[in-house]
Design an enzyme around this catalytic site. Structure first.
Site, PDB file in Angstrom:
ATOM      1  N   HIS A 459       9.750 -26.261 -11.288  1.00 31.92           N
ATOM      2  CA  HIS A 459       9.744 -24.806 -11.071  1.00 31.92           C
ATOM      3  C   HIS A 459      10.956 -24.148 -11.740  1.00 31.92           C
ATOM      4  O   HIS A 459      10.811 -23.195 -12.513  1.00 31.92           O
ATOM      5  CB  HIS A 459       9.749 -24.524  -9.563  1.00 31.92           C
ATOM      6  CG  HIS A 459       9.786 -23.081  -9.198  1.00 31.92           C
ATOM      7  ND1 HIS A 459       8.674 -22.379  -8.780  1.00 31.92           N
ATOM      8  CD2 HIS A 459      10.808 -22.178  -9.178  1.00 31.92           C
ATOM      9  CE1 HIS A 459       9.008 -21.131  -8.530  1.00 31.92           C
ATOM     10  NE2 HIS A 459      10.307 -20.982  -8.753  1.00 31.92           N
ATOM     11  N   GLU A 460      12.132 -24.663 -11.428  1.00 31.20           N
ATOM     12  CA  GLU A 460      13.341 -24.051 -11.992  1.00 31.20           C
ATOM     13  C   GLU A 460      13.395 -24.234 -13.513  1.00 31.20           C
ATOM     14  O   GLU A 460      13.903 -23.380 -14.231  1.00 31.20           O
ATOM     15  CB  GLU A 460      14.588 -24.636 -11.328  1.00 31.20           C
ATOM     16  CG  GLU A 460      14.685 -24.370  -9.831  1.00 31.20           C
ATOM     17  CD  GLU A 460      14.524 -22.905  -9.446  1.00 31.20           C
ATOM     18  OE1 GLU A 460      14.843 -22.019 -10.282  1.00 31.20           O
ATOM     19  OE2 GLU A 460      14.067 -22.637  -8.321  1.00 31.20           O
ATOM     20  N   HIS A 463      11.579 -21.444 -15.156  1.00 33.44           N
ATOM     21  CA  HIS A 463      12.457 -20.277 -15.335  1.00 33.44           C
ATOM     22  C   HIS A 463      13.367 -20.480 -16.549  1.00 33.44           C
ATOM     23  O   HIS A 463      13.603 -19.550 -17.334  1.00 33.44           O
ATOM     24  CB  HIS A 463      13.335 -20.080 -14.096  1.00 33.44           C
ATOM     25  CG  HIS A 463      12.664 -19.436 -12.940  1.00 33.44           C
ATOM     26  ND1 HIS A 463      11.960 -18.254 -13.031  1.00 33.44           N
ATOM     27  CD2 HIS A 463      12.609 -19.805 -11.624  1.00 33.44           C
ATOM     28  CE1 HIS A 463      11.503 -17.918 -11.834  1.00 33.44           C
ATOM     29  NE2 HIS A 463      11.881 -18.845 -10.964  1.00 33.44           N
ATOM     30  N   HIS A 466      11.731 -19.706 -19.758  1.00 30.16           N
ATOM     31  CA  HIS A 466      11.615 -18.253 -19.924  1.00 30.16           C
ATOM     32  C   HIS A 466      12.892 -17.682 -20.549  1.00 30.16           C
ATOM     33  O   HIS A 466      12.843 -16.758 -21.374  1.00 30.16           O
ATOM     34  CB  HIS A 466      11.346 -17.617 -18.557  1.00 30.16           C
ATOM     35  CG  HIS A 466      10.674 -16.294 -18.614  1.00 30.16           C
ATOM     36  ND1 HIS A 466      10.359 -15.579 -17.472  1.00 30.16           N
ATOM     37  CD2 HIS A 466      10.248 -15.522 -19.641  1.00 30.16           C
ATOM     38  CE1 HIS A 466       9.774 -14.449 -17.809  1.00 30.16           C
ATOM     39  NE2 HIS A 466       9.703 -14.386 -19.110  1.00 30.16           N
TER      40      HIS A 466
END
Length: 669
Positions: A459-460, A463, A466
């Protein structure tokens, strides 16, 4: 005396010279950087030339370069490796930085220049038009059109909110840092080796004479899952739930009440009916009604599933000879026993195949296959001995620096997050990002992750992608600078690659033997993907609905009473608590980021389920054409367009909630 934060950085890739930075450097560096930013803003506001995009908006983009540099280092360290000096400086900085922001948005001459450029916006297109729109929106929503007493009051409100957000965070960190429960050797009975090892390591870190349970999620959750000692589970769970609500100097209940009252006042000063109306205006959801509709559509099937699961767990507990109702400190223990019985899936047997090293390699490998990224380890030193670094390249060209800070420690706030010490932009120079992932995994030799931990890491890293793949001109729209209910799309989407069988077949290998996860275990793991989603969904949606209720109308005088009222109205299952109760709801109260916005994880999940379906429809989880569209329209685009326009460009349509319910196994609940 030299100040490493102000001197030119000659380090590789422009990394902060961590070894040379002292805590006492930060205060003077902030003073210099703030003075420089004020001078730059004054020069822009007082310029004799007619306002243009270049001399007003683009100039503001670069006006705070020194402040951005110092802040990028300080706030990363303050969250991940706090010291008393850093905590004191945070408290000092909160009103100072709030005052500076208010000075800028209250500067009438500066706003007049922005308005003049806005009047000529038809001549602009692309990023310039978008950045102008967002700057003007920022000024207006910050009170630039207010005058006199209203303007002064809004400035005071924002300053106080900044102070309270810092206080809430530091109170929570203090509670999490100070509490631990010592265990005798007999208390370790029934615990898998990885939990025993983590408890012993935590005992060393706390200076205790033996193993301990702390409030670190990666330790307390497995303790609640595996400890047969109901009395110890109850004690640990009570401390976990009481963070920020212990009736002492770090109690957050009064802080939360004041924050809610000031947010309500802020919204009213700006002409909004409620803080939720104010906060949601620039998001994809737009209105509180749209948020409530999504959450309630998910709540009912989730609650039905959770109640059915609770009945099974209650029967298991009764079979063990335990009288009384199923409690919150029982759920994880009996759920783990049920998972093992029904799916033949034992987390203790699973963990050796999910070492931190193998999961980092898996995340990197997926990024390579999707986007052509390569990762080369860097020697450091970084800001803490546990931190690791990599240079990220593509076809030999530098893309970013990625730092991974994975282990729990007393100086780190709880949770997991991604931040940027430096964001990507092209204005002024081709600036490449320095991106940090912070987690709180239990340290071990080796460090073995739960499947939930591995999902958190993916998940991290979503990010981080991104941020790393951002390709825009202006820092204001770089990377994760997007609508709050869109920012979780890349992170939650990246979790899906952990479920791709070929990824686990390649990387889920036993840390000692190197053998791949047995095929039957892999099959059972993936089959259990929706196990206990009633519980997980209920604890999340309850938190999101309480957050919305806090901000949708007048501020409650007693937030705890309103929390209880909302949960009662929902018919909250007895044995499930909110994922984040008010006194430790850092997402909502440590700053404005997720206030009225905790729902955004679920809003983004509607899209991430649909987005991964694009790969499934292509017949390949690594389909190059779909990956190229994902990068072009989502990961590299930042906030260059409205979130809905970006998603439509990627997918061709907007999704419904059905994919989310199916992904959570709730479509038939």
């Amino acid at each position: 005396m030299p100040n490493a934060l102000l001197d030119p950085w000659t380090t590789p890739f422009g990394l902060p010279p961590f070894a040379a930075i002292r805590d006492e450097d930060f205060g003077p560096a902030f003073d210099v950087a703030l003075a420089e930013a004020r001078a730059n803003i004054a020069a822009i506001a007082g310029a004799a030339e007619a306002p243009t995009f270049a001399n007003t908006i683009a100039a503001m983009e670069l006006a705070e370069a020194a402040l951005d540099r110092v802040s990028g280092v300080f706030y990363n360290l303050a969250g991940a490796d706090s010291t008393p000096a850093r905590e004191a400086l945070q408290r000092d900085l909160a009103p100072k930085l709030s005052a500076f922001a208010s000075e800028m948005t209250n500067n009438r001459a500066l706003f007049d220049r922005v308005e003049a450029v806005w009047q000529g916006r038809e001549a602009l297109a692309g990023e310039e038009r978008r950045v102008l729109e967002l700057y003007r929106q920022m000024f207006v929503r910050s009170g630039a059109k207010l005058e006199g007493e209203a303007a002064a009051r809004l400035t005071a409100v924002k300053s106080r909110l900044a102070v309270l957000g810092t206080q809430f965070s530091q109170n929570l960190l203090a509670d999490e840092r100070e509490w631990f429960m010592e265990l005798a050797e007999a208390d370790l009975e029934g615990l898998p080796d990885f939990v025993r090892d983590a408890a012993r390591a935590a005992g060393v870190e706390k200076g205790a004479s033996g193993p301990v349970v702390t409030l670190n999620r990666s330790l307390i959750v497995p303790f609640l899952q595996f400890s047969p000692r109901r009395d110890l589970r109850q004690k640990a769970y009570a401390a976990w739930g009481a963070r920020g609500a212990n009736g002492n100097a770090t109690d957050n209940r009064g802080v939360a009440a004041e924050i809610l009252a000031l947010r309500d006042e802020r919204a009213k000063l700006l002409g909004y009916a409620s803080f939720a109306d104010y906060k949601l205006e620039p998001e994809m959801a737009k209105t509180p009604a749209a948020v409530r509709d999504l959450l309630l559509r998910v709540w009912e099937p989730a609650k039905r599933q959770a109640e059915a699961d609770a009945a099974v767990l209650q029967a298991m507990m009764a079979a063990d000879g335990v009288n009384g109702p199923l409690e919150a400190w029982d759920w994880r223990y009996y759920s783990e026993k049920r998972r093992k019985a029904e799916h033949d899936l034992d987390e203790a047997a699973l963990k050796p195949y999910l070492s931190l090293e193998s999961m980092i390699a898996a995340a990197f490998d997926c990024a390579n296959r999707l986007f052509g990224l390569e990762f080369r380890a860097l020697p450091g030193p970084f800001y803490h001995a546990d931190v690791r670094g990599w240079e990220v390249t593509r076809k030999g060209a530098h893309v970013a620096v990625f730092l991974g800070d994975y282990f729990a420690r007393g100086s780190k706030r709880s949770g997991a997050w991604c931040s940027a010490m430096r964001s990507q932009r092209k204005l002024g120079a081709d600036v490449r990002p320095i991106v940090v992932n912070v987690c709180n995994f239990a340290k071990g030799t080796p460090s073995l992750l739960s499947y939930d931990d591995a999902r958190t890491m993916f998940h991290e890293f979503g990010h981080a992608l991104h941020q790393m793949l951002s390709d825009v001109t202006y820092g204001f729209i770089s990377g994760t600078s997007v609508a709050r209910d869109f920012v979780e799309l890349p992170s939650q989407l990246y979790e899906h690659w952990l479920e791709v069988p070929q990824v686990l077949e390649r990387h889920a290998r036993h840390w000692q033997t190197g053998e791949p996860m047995p095929a039957d275990m892999l099959k059972r793991l993936l089959a259990a993907g929706t196990y206990d989603q009633g519980f997980a969904t209920v604890e999340f949606v309850a938190s999101a609905l309480v957050d919305l209720a806090f901000h949708e109308g007048a501020a409650p005088a007693d937030p705890m009473a309103m929390q209880a009222q909302v949960l009662e109205g929902l018919g909250m299952p007895r044995a499930i608590s909110m994922r984040h109760a008010t006194p430790h709801f850092a997402h909502v109260f440590s700053g404005d980021g997720y206030s009225s916005g905790y729902y955004s994880y679920m809003w983004s999940e509607v899209m991430d389920a649909d987005a991964f379906a694009a790969f499934e429809e292509a017949g390949d989880a690594f389909d190059p054409a779909v990956a190229a569209r994902l990068e072009k329209f989502i990961l590299s685009a930042g906030g260059s367009q409205e979130a809905e326009a970006l998603y439509l460009a990627f997918r061709g349509r907007m999704p419904g909630v059905e994919a989310l319910l199916k992904g959570r196994g709730l479509d038939a609940a």
